[in-house]
Write an enzyme that holds these catalytic residues in place. Structure first.
Site, mmCIF file in Angstrom:
data_model
loop_
_atom_site.group_PDB
_atom_site.id
_atom_site.type_symbol
_atom_site.label_atom_id
_atom_site.label_comp_id
_atom_site.label_asym_id
_atom_site.label_seq_id
_atom_site.Cartn_x
_atom_site.Cartn_y
_atom_site.Cartn_z
ATOM 1 C CG HIS A 183 -1.846 1.181 1.752
ATOM 2 N ND1 HIS A 183 -3.042 1.351 0.955
ATOM 3 C CD2 HIS A 183 -1.473 2.314 1.488
ATOM 4 C CE1 HIS A 183 -3.541 2.495 1.152
ATOM 5 N NE2 HIS A 183 -2.442 3.288 1.453
ATOM 6 C CD GLU A 184 1.830 3.603 3.419
ATOM 7 O OE1 GLU A 184 1.637 4.702 2.625
ATOM 8 O OE2 GLU A 184 0.918 3.352 4.924
ATOM 9 C CG HIS A 187 0.092 6.043 -0.926
ATOM 10 N ND1 HIS A 187 -0.761 6.506 -1.420
ATOM 11 C CD2 HIS A 187 -0.070 5.689 0.081
ATOM 12 C CE1 HIS A 187 -1.857 6.227 -0.810
ATOM 13 N NE2 HIS A 187 -1.588 5.112 0.084
ATOM 14 C CG HIS A 193 -6.242 6.139 0.286
ATOM 15 N ND1 HIS A 193 -5.881 7.642 0.908
ATOM 16 C CD2 HIS A 193 -5.489 5.098 0.470
ATOM 17 C CE1 HIS A 193 -5.191 6.993 1.844
ATOM 18 N NE2 HIS A 193 -4.476 5.750 1.032
#
Length: 409
Positions: A183-184, A187, A193
């Site tokens: 997830h990070e 980014h 998101h």
């Protein structure tokens, strides 16, 4: 030492633990590629496999929020370091450069305070990007722009490339899940998101009455977001859970429309559409499919007619069980010495750095069944530019499904 060598090194020291090209036809999966067909985790560093009793809010992002509640850093949407300009959320200079060979190499350095098992978990999360997309994380040499992956105060990242050394915080303990790490890193690749897409109102309803004023900016919509022409993804690793930031117990802040029963968020890691978006944003050509199912089947494209030349496809099977059993029903690949031309190879894990369960196999003899040691199995299918054959067809089942069949019998 590059990613491959680091993975080999850590695997030696410690025991192993545990797209889009759209595929022609698929059932019981969400798929990605032109040369295949489809029908149809658990160490502390893998996102735990879901169980039938899991809460719908037991998703990656809510785990991130739980860790970040004690962070002193101001974060947008719970885990994004603010940029200097709001317009930067749609900037073309926020993406990492692609090399002439089509690979996007992103240099990184790791926090020296990480222990060997922390390093292994981070590298395994990175390796899935390399297996499923053209993103390769490489150990920094002298590059100016790079990621500093360190154990700071929470799980957070910048959005896209910001220049120089930029931190991706993967705190020891709370952030050491594969899904959180991915997830990070997503980014840092330039992804926001999922609920902040410009077209989100067609797919979800934001329940503002259950969101406190201080949290409402975390649900903002970016009118100029780059949606890449790909569908909204309820199961994205980048999606909030249904009750994220709620101010009233039991009341959802995000409701899918028109079907409110659709599950949103997940805890496994990258979804097929996550992979598709990465490949499209970075102009990658990858043949990859993630199959989240207890049982199903897969086959080479055009089967039983001949497969194409110059194919390189992978299937990543993820189940709720501890083990996966792969059974080949038919197998016909052009035979070459050492299977250096066309072959199928099977890995005991989620990347090409995982231990090998079945080495390069070709010819017409059906291989024996292959069983994983965990809930992850990767199948690789490679062909060269010479003659082809009819390909293969295989089925898979999880240990859970096998127990059910045995109980019935």
């Amino acid at each position: 030492m590059d990613l491959k060598m680091l993975l080999i090194f850590t695997a030696f020291l410690l025991p192993a633990v545990l797209g889009f090209p759209i595929q022609d036809n698929y059932e019981n999966s969400t798929a990605t590629s032109e040369s295949t067909q489809v029908t149809t985790e658990e160490s502390i560093y893998d996102s735990p496999s879901p169980t039938e009793t899991d809460s719908e809010d037991d998703v990656i992002f809510n785990r991130i929020l739980e860790v970040n509640k004690d962070s002193s850093r101001y974060l947008q949407e719970g885990d994004i370091v603010p940029r200097r300009s709001r317009s930067a959320f749609n900037c073309r200079n926020c993406y990492w450069p692609q090399s002439m060979d089509g690979i996007v190499r992103i240099p990184y350095v790791l926090d020296p305070t990480y222990e060997e098992n922390h390093v292994r978990g981070i590298l395994e999360a990175m390796a899935e990007f390399e297996t499923l997309t053209c993103i390769n994380f490489v150990k920094r040499k002298t590059e100016r722009d790079y990621l500093i992956i360190r154990s700071a105060d929470g799980c957070w990242s910048n959005y896209g490339k910001v220049g120089g050394g930029q931190t991706v915080s993967v705190m020891k303990g709370g952030c050491m899940w594969k899904g959180i790490i991915q997830h990070e890193l997503d980014h840092a690749l330039g992804f926001l998101h999922e609920h902040s897409r410009s077209d989100r109102d067609k797919y979800v309803k934001i329940m503002w009455e259950y969101i406190s004023p201080a949290c409402r900016p975390d649900f903002r919509k970016f009118e100029n977001s780059n949606n890449l022409g790909l569908p909204y993804d309820y199961s994205s690793v980048m999606h909030y859970g249904p009750h994220t930031f709620t101010n009233t117990t039991g009341k959802a802040t995000i409701v899918p429309v028109p079907d409110g029963s659709v599950h949103i968020g997940q805890r496994l890691g990258l979804s097929n559409l996550d992979v598709a978006k990465i490949n499209k944003l970075y102009n990658c050509s990858r043949c990859s499919t993630i199959i989240d199912a207890a049982f199903g089947s897969l086959k080479s494209a055009n089967y039983p007619r001949n497969y194409s030349d110059n194919t390189n496809c992978v299937w990543l099977i993820r189940t709720r069980s501890r083990k996966i059993s792969l059974h080949f029903r038919d197998f016909d690949l052009r035979r070459t010495r050492g299977c250096q031309g066309d072959y199928v190879k099977v890995y005991d894990g989620s990347s090409k750095y995982s231990p090998v369960l079945m080495n390069k196999t070709c010819g017409s003899q059906i291989p024996t069944d292959v069983v994983s040691s965990s809930s992850l199995m990767l199948i690789e299918f490679v062909t060269d530019g010479r003659d082809t054959a009819s390909g293969f067809q295989a089925t898979f089942t999880s240990a859970r499904m096998q127990r059910r069949f045995n109980t019935r019998n």
